[in-house]
Design a protein around this motif. Sequence first.
Motif, short mmCIF file in Angstrom:
data_model
loop_
_atom_site.label_atom_id
_atom_site.label_comp_id
_atom_site.label_asym_id
_atom_site.label_seq_id
_atom_site.Cartn_x
_atom_site.Cartn_y
_atom_site.Cartn_z
N ARG A 265 0.88 -1.20 -0.07
CA ARG A 265 -0.11 0.12 0.03
C ARG A 265 0.83 1.27 -0.05
NH1 ARG A 265 -4.51 -1.45 -2.21
NH2 ARG A 265 -5.65 -2.86 -1.13
N ASP A 268 1.94 1.46 -3.70
CA ASP A 268 1.18 1.93 -4.84
C ASP A 268 0.29 3.21 -4.36
OD1 ASP A 268 -1.07 1.55 -2.93
OD2 ASP A 268 -1.74 -0.28 -3.75
N THR A 270 -1.41 4.27 -1.72
CA THR A 270 -2.88 4.51 -1.25
C THR A 270 -2.84 4.34 0.30
OG1 THR A 270 -3.20 2.03 -1.47
CG2 THR A 270 -4.01 3.73 -3.27
N GLN B 108 -6.31 -2.60 6.91
CA GLN B 108 -7.18 -2.21 5.77
C GLN B 108 -8.72 -2.85 6.24
OE1 GLN B 108 -5.21 -3.12 2.08
NE2 GLN B 108 -3.46 -3.06 3.44
N ASN B 216 -13.85 -5.35 5.04
CA ASN B 216 -12.86 -4.45 4.63
C ASN B 216 -13.17 -2.97 4.58
OD1 ASN B 216 -10.91 -6.66 3.92
ND2 ASN B 216 -12.38 -7.21 2.38
N PRO B 219 -12.43 0.44 -1.14
CA PRO B 219 -11.18 1.01 -1.53
C PRO B 219 -11.47 2.44 -2.12
CG PRO B 219 -11.82 -1.10 -2.93
CD PRO B 219 -12.97 -0.90 -1.78
N SER B 223 -9.90 4.39 -7.02
CA SER B 223 -9.06 3.10 -7.25
C SER B 223 -10.01 2.07 -8.06
CB SER B 223 -8.65 2.42 -6.03
OG SER B 223 -8.66 0.94 -5.98
N GLU B 224 -9.28 1.25 -9.02
CA GLU B 224 -10.19 0.28 -9.87
C GLU B 224 -10.25 -1.12 -8.87
OE1 GLU B 224 -8.10 0.66 -13.43
OE2 GLU B 224 -8.70 2.69 -13.45
N GLU B 225 -9.76 -0.99 -7.78
CA GLU B 225 -9.86 -2.34 -7.22
C GLU B 225 -11.16 -2.78 -6.92
OE1 GLU B 225 -7.33 -3.25 -3.23
OE2 GLU B 225 -6.32 -1.66 -4.29
N ARG B 226 -11.46 -4.05 -6.62
CA ARG B 226 -12.79 -4.74 -6.45
C ARG B 226 -12.40 -5.68 -5.30
NH1 ARG B 226 -17.07 -3.64 -9.40
NH2 ARG B 226 -16.59 -2.20 -10.98
N ILE B 227 -13.13 -5.47 -4.07
CA ILE B 227 -12.87 -6.44 -3.08
C ILE B 227 -14.36 -6.51 -2.28
CG2 ILE B 227 -10.43 -5.98 -2.58
CD1 ILE B 227 -11.40 -4.18 -0.34
#
Lengths: 408, 251
Positions: A265, A268, A270, B108, B216, B219, B223-227
Amino acid sequence: MSRLALAVSRGIARVTESALGPYQTAVIRIGFAATWLLFLLREIPHRHELYGPDGPWSWDLAEQLIGANGAFSALMWSDGQLWFETVYALGVLTSLLLMLGWRTRTMSVLFMVGVLSLQNRSVFMGDGGDNVLHLMCIYLVFTRCGQVWSLDARRARRASEARARGERVTDRTGPALWGVLGLALLAVTALGRLDGDWPVPALLWGVWVAQALWWLAGRLTRTGQPRILLDLIANILHNGALLVIMAEACLIYATAGWYKIQGSRWQDGTAVYYPLHLDSFSPWPALADLLSASGTMVMLITYGTVIVQVAFPFTLFNRRVKNALLAVMITEHAVIAVVLGLPFFSLAMIAADAVFLPTSFLRRLGDWAARARGRLFRRGRPKVPAQRTPDATERTGDAEQTHVGFRA
Amino acid sequence: MDAQGANDTDDRGASAPHARDQQGAPHGVSEPPPGPRTGVAALSPRYQVGVALALAVVAVAVCVHIGMVFLHVAPSNTVTKQHGKAIDEWIYPEFEQNWKLFAPNPLQQNISVQVRAQIRTGDGSSRTTGWYDLSARDGEAIDGNLLPSHTQQNELRRAWDFFTATHDGSNRPSGLRGALSETYLRRIVVLRLDRADASGPGGVVERVQVRSRTTNVRPPEWSEERISLKPVYRVLPWWSVPGDEAEGGVR
């Protein structure tokens, strides 16, 4: 070769003949004592839950853990409610007196006893700020941190003025304090309450014996040689402890920085976003959202934090860069105090940072504080006649004015 | 570089000359030097040996201490593997430290500790309460708070960390610390239930059950993260509450 020898002998003279960084050690003394004092005052409503005998981390639980690790805590000497209240109150009192620099060495020892007693009693209540105080209160005992900005400095100055006028100065408080604390120490030792790990009890006895030697050397010896020897040893200890304090601060930043580099983290960009969105560290959700609205902004802060933390120890070799980074770090900690809701952690870190502040800045700060206090004080009562100073051409120094404020 | 180096030391020790006059009055500049008694030179050889000895002892102690602290905070390495015991003996209990602040990665996930209780009511019957989200209550107490208390910010969070660190996946405790962490967590939740007046008039808390709810953190928007944002629960077995504990403790 002879140049090397000369440098070595000059270095030895430097670390033996003076206690370096009088302003830096004074400012960290004030900083750490104030942090702990404010913390204790803030937690008064919660003191029983945090450290009291019937708190969730009860006296019995603490005794089992301390029985296994040997940590020092005066709170383990009795599970009584009254004893707990006494230790807490003494913790408040000794922090205040250490901050003011009254009988600084003795107060630094009692301050350490107070901090260790409460923190070791309930180890699972603390955070990084407590950890900083825990270490620094031990290191402070070895420093001469009352050379400036202290009631001790004022007393010493007055005593020397009185002596210059030919008066006899006898100190009764010092020996009395020493006697009372000696009796207490003796009683505690005789009752077998100091049977844990040896270093802290040894330190308590060591300081007590050293103070007796110091007093005797000033009183009884004719040549003055033993007193000079003790003075030089005190300087050596002070300078050693100052080095340890600085190294400790560097290790804190180095560890915090180098471990971050390994985290995905922080790589990247963030990382800063996440603590801002944890329930325990987000007193101002709207502010956190504002701060993390821009991804670029978050990345700059994330990278900046790592760079500053990793770089700081190396910048000590360059005064100007060091000071710039110091300003950045102090600012960042001030922001953390509010945004992450960690005021006491931040205060402790700022106090630790302050050991690296330049003397010129600290003296200006002292002058400024003295002037502000003087102005505040003058408003309250008629103007006092000008003080007698040994040298009228000297500008009125901070120490000279300090005592005006401290008298309040 | 040299000049700057000199500057820097100057910066920390600038008041060395002042420090010599004992009381450390910073502005006694115009005072005459305090007689013959200055420094090592004023000492007879016998006492100079004393100074040298002190210097040597302190120098060694400082180096060893800094070295030990360094090894304590450093990652596991060749030296710490060989001399771990000596390092631990030097460091514990008073010099323990951990500066992995939000590192290597910040947490996180929001971990909520929740509790429900089995109450014996005044008329002798028994009922089970709903889940109390204690972490959420702490979170509310922290909101808008300039001075959060350790009881709101650290107590429950660290007690849960302590519990998970001393228990395996099937909630079996390891050693003394495991047992201590169970009692500690139980005492915290009983205290909180009491404050929330969960037992009602005449009621007594007989048993408690703790669970954690891990979610979680969403995000960042950019961000393009998918969780998965679905909470994960870890439910502990029911614990009986000793009679005196349900009554006593801090109010």
